[in-house]
Scaffold this active site. Structure first.
Site, PDB file in Angstrom:
ATOM      1  N   ASP A 129       6.442  -8.250   6.476  1.00  0.00           N
ATOM      2  CA  ASP A 129       6.666  -9.081   5.293  1.00  0.00           C
ATOM      3  C   ASP A 129       5.352  -9.730   4.861  1.00  0.00           C
ATOM      4  O   ASP A 129       4.861 -10.649   5.516  1.00  0.00           O
ATOM      5  CB  ASP A 129       7.713 -10.141   5.624  1.00  0.00           C
ATOM      6  CG  ASP A 129       8.035 -11.037   4.442  1.00  0.00           C
ATOM      7  OD1 ASP A 129       7.495 -10.802   3.338  1.00  0.00           O
ATOM      8  OD2 ASP A 129       8.833 -11.984   4.624  1.00  0.00           O
ATOM      9  N   SER A 172       0.784  -1.232   0.000  1.00  0.00           N
ATOM     10  CA  SER A 172       0.000   0.000   0.000  1.00  0.00           C
ATOM     11  C   SER A 172       0.815   1.280   0.000  1.00  0.00           C
ATOM     12  O   SER A 172       0.229   2.367  -0.008  1.00  0.00           O
ATOM     13  CB  SER A 172      -0.902   0.011   1.238  1.00  0.00           C
ATOM     14  OG  SER A 172      -0.112  -0.044   2.434  1.00  0.00           O
ATOM     15  N   SER A 173       2.138   1.205   0.004  1.00  0.00           N
ATOM     16  CA  SER A 173       2.939   2.406   0.263  1.00  0.00           C
ATOM     17  C   SER A 173       3.593   3.005  -0.969  1.00  0.00           C
ATOM     18  O   SER A 173       4.222   4.066  -0.863  1.00  0.00           O
ATOM     19  CB  SER A 173       4.027   2.075   1.296  1.00  0.00           C
ATOM     20  OG  SER A 173       4.899   1.067   0.801  1.00  0.00           O
ATOM     21  N   TYR A 211      10.351  -7.262 -20.730  1.00  0.00           N
ATOM     22  CA  TYR A 211       9.302  -7.239 -19.711  1.00  0.00           C
ATOM     23  C   TYR A 211       8.250  -8.330 -19.952  1.00  0.00           C
ATOM     24  O   TYR A 211       8.340  -9.405 -19.398  1.00  0.00           O
ATOM     25  CB  TYR A 211       8.649  -5.847 -19.627  1.00  0.00           C
ATOM     26  CG  TYR A 211       7.776  -5.728 -18.400  1.00  0.00           C
ATOM     27  CD1 TYR A 211       8.330  -5.401 -17.164  1.00  0.00           C
ATOM     28  CD2 TYR A 211       6.414  -5.959 -18.458  1.00  0.00           C
ATOM     29  CE1 TYR A 211       7.554  -5.317 -16.026  1.00  0.00           C
ATOM     30  CE2 TYR A 211       5.618  -5.876 -17.333  1.00  0.00           C
ATOM     31  CZ  TYR A 211       6.183  -5.561 -16.118  1.00  0.00           C
ATOM     32  OH  TYR A 211       5.403  -5.498 -15.001  1.00  0.00           O
ATOM     33  N   LYS A 237       3.811 -12.648 -14.620  1.00  0.00           N
ATOM     34  CA  LYS A 237       2.508 -12.027 -14.834  1.00  0.00           C
ATOM     35  C   LYS A 237       1.519 -13.022 -15.437  1.00  0.00           C
ATOM     36  O   LYS A 237       0.328 -13.014 -15.112  1.00  0.00           O
ATOM     37  CB  LYS A 237       2.660 -10.810 -15.750  1.00  0.00           C
ATOM     38  CG  LYS A 237       3.527  -9.700 -15.187  1.00  0.00           C
ATOM     39  CD  LYS A 237       2.970  -9.124 -13.908  1.00  0.00           C
ATOM     40  CE  LYS A 237       3.797  -7.956 -13.413  1.00  0.00           C
ATOM     41  NZ  LYS A 237       3.305  -7.433 -12.118  1.00  0.00           N
TER      42      LYS A 237
END
Length: 406
Positions: A116, A54-55, A244, A253
């Protein structure tokens, strides 16, 4: 008191310190850029959400948009370092403190945990909080974790992710800045993945931990009827695909998207719920700056789009509308909510590709918005934020947000 005048010190795109006032102002600016809610839930009555990661980046945008647009309450999880005698806290530490202040001002009960996310201990702490503080029912889970390594709680094995192409080495243009901030376009090479590079990267950045979170919470009976979960992802341009989306990170992904489909089948049967991935558009984040070619690509994209480049908090406001039912939750055939269509529009990609072919160190200032990109990187750490007096001492010993009594 530990007030200091802070100046940016960096090694490439990595800064050694962060500016608390700049980080706080950046969070406030993101909050102001988020659209107002269609209908704001009364304080104490919003959906209960868990945001993991969330940061920073899209996880921070998800937290702020969730608070303002959807009126969420619940838990936000991140892993940050506090201040020491030699260093400031991480930028994410200061951003979290600022987010907590905004949540409190808005009357939203959001608890911030630092630890963590891969550990079972933190999962249990979150489950206990949901049970004790939020009525034992979780409505939404947003998963936005980007990490260099992960330790499997079952085996104790530590896996390390790598950024490598698959099948063959790859060379690409990239953007760097010298000590004076002068942009330089260089060509860099990346060796092809070998051995267990792909498996290691999938173990860190794939869907295993996301699924483990769902398993842990479901086993405690904490998933509300109609529970929705989303993992934030990225596809990106063909210009960056080799390193990527078609590389080791892309394999992770793909695993994340497969996990979403598996989770969706389970949740639909058990709680009438849904699991999706959200494919977001390009942004300057601490994670993205580590990917070769992304700095140049994003600078070119900004030059093509200008202010039409959609900031993360506005993208995540759209996602929260879909998660909460304000607008229909629409996914493609792969179970992906596409928030990146503005970036991958054919005319946009054609314009960026033309500039990519032509760009050199001599032409980059004309073809790419390098000033914007460099300022965006600095803003990640609280520098170059408009409205902040960088000549004034600032308190660096900012506490982690405490648990406010419910």
């Amino acid at each position: 008191m530990t007030e200091r005048v802070l100046t940016p010190r960096n090694r490439g795109f990595l800064f050694l310190d962060a500016h608390p006032a700049g980080c706080a102002r950046l969070v406030t600016d993101m909050w102001d850029a988020c659209p107002e809610p269609v209908v704001a839930p009364p304080a104490g009555e919003g959906p209960v959400a868990l945001v993991i990661g969330s940061s920073a980046g899209y996880g921070l945008a998800a937290t702020l948009a969730g608070l303002k647009r959807a009126g969420i309450r619940g838990i936000a999880v991140s892993f940050e370092k506090g201040p020491t005698a030699r260093r400031t806290a991480t930028a994410g530490w200061y951003r979290t403190a600022a987010t907590a202040a905004l949540a409190q001002d808005a009357g939203r009960d959001l608890v911030f945990l630092n630890g963590d996310a891969f550990s079972d201990g933190l999962k249990d702490e979150v489950a206990d909080l949901v049970e004790r503080r939020f009525g034992g029912r979780l409505d939404h889970l947003v998963y936005s974790v980007a990490a260099p390594r992960r330790t499997d709680p079952d085996t104790g094995t530590t896996y390390t992710s790598v950024l490598k192409p698959i099948g063959a080495p790859h060379r690409t243009k990239t953007l760097v800045f010298d000590a004076d901030g002068t942009p330089d376009v260089r060509e860099v090479g990346a060796e092809a993945a070998e051995g267990d590079d792909i498996a290691q990267t999938v173990a860190v950045m794939g869907g295993a931990d996301w699924e483990r979170w769902i398993d842990r919470l479901a086993a405690r009976g904490l998933l509300a009827e109609g529970f929705t979960t989303v993992a934030l992802s990225y596809i990106g341009s063909p210009l960056t695909a080799a390193i990527y989306r078609q590389g080791t990170i892309g394999a992770a992904k793909t695993h994340l998207e497969a996990t979403a489909r598996t989770l969706h089948e389970r949740l639909a049967k058990t709680v009438g719920g849904r699991a999706v991935t959200s494919v977001n558009g390009a942004a300057v984040t601490q994670s993205s700056t580590a990917v070769p070619g992304i700095a140049l690509y994003t600078s070119l994209l900004r030059a093509v789009l200008g202010t039409r480049l959609v900031p993360p908090v506005r993208q995540l406001a759209r996602l929260w509308d879909q998660l909460t039912g304000t607008s229909p939750l629409t996914a493609d055939a792969e179970g992906r909510v596409r928030l990146d269509t503005w970036e991958l529009a054919e005319n946009v990609q054609a314009a960026v590709a033309e500039r990519w072919e032509a760009v050199t160190t001599e032409t980059v200032a004309d073809l790419a918005d390098v000033d914007w990109f460099r300022a965006e990187v600095r803003r990640l750490y609280g520098f170059s934020v408009p409205g902040v007096d960088y000549t004034a001492p600032v308190e660096t010993d900012v506490p982690w947000p405490g648990l406010i009594p419910a």
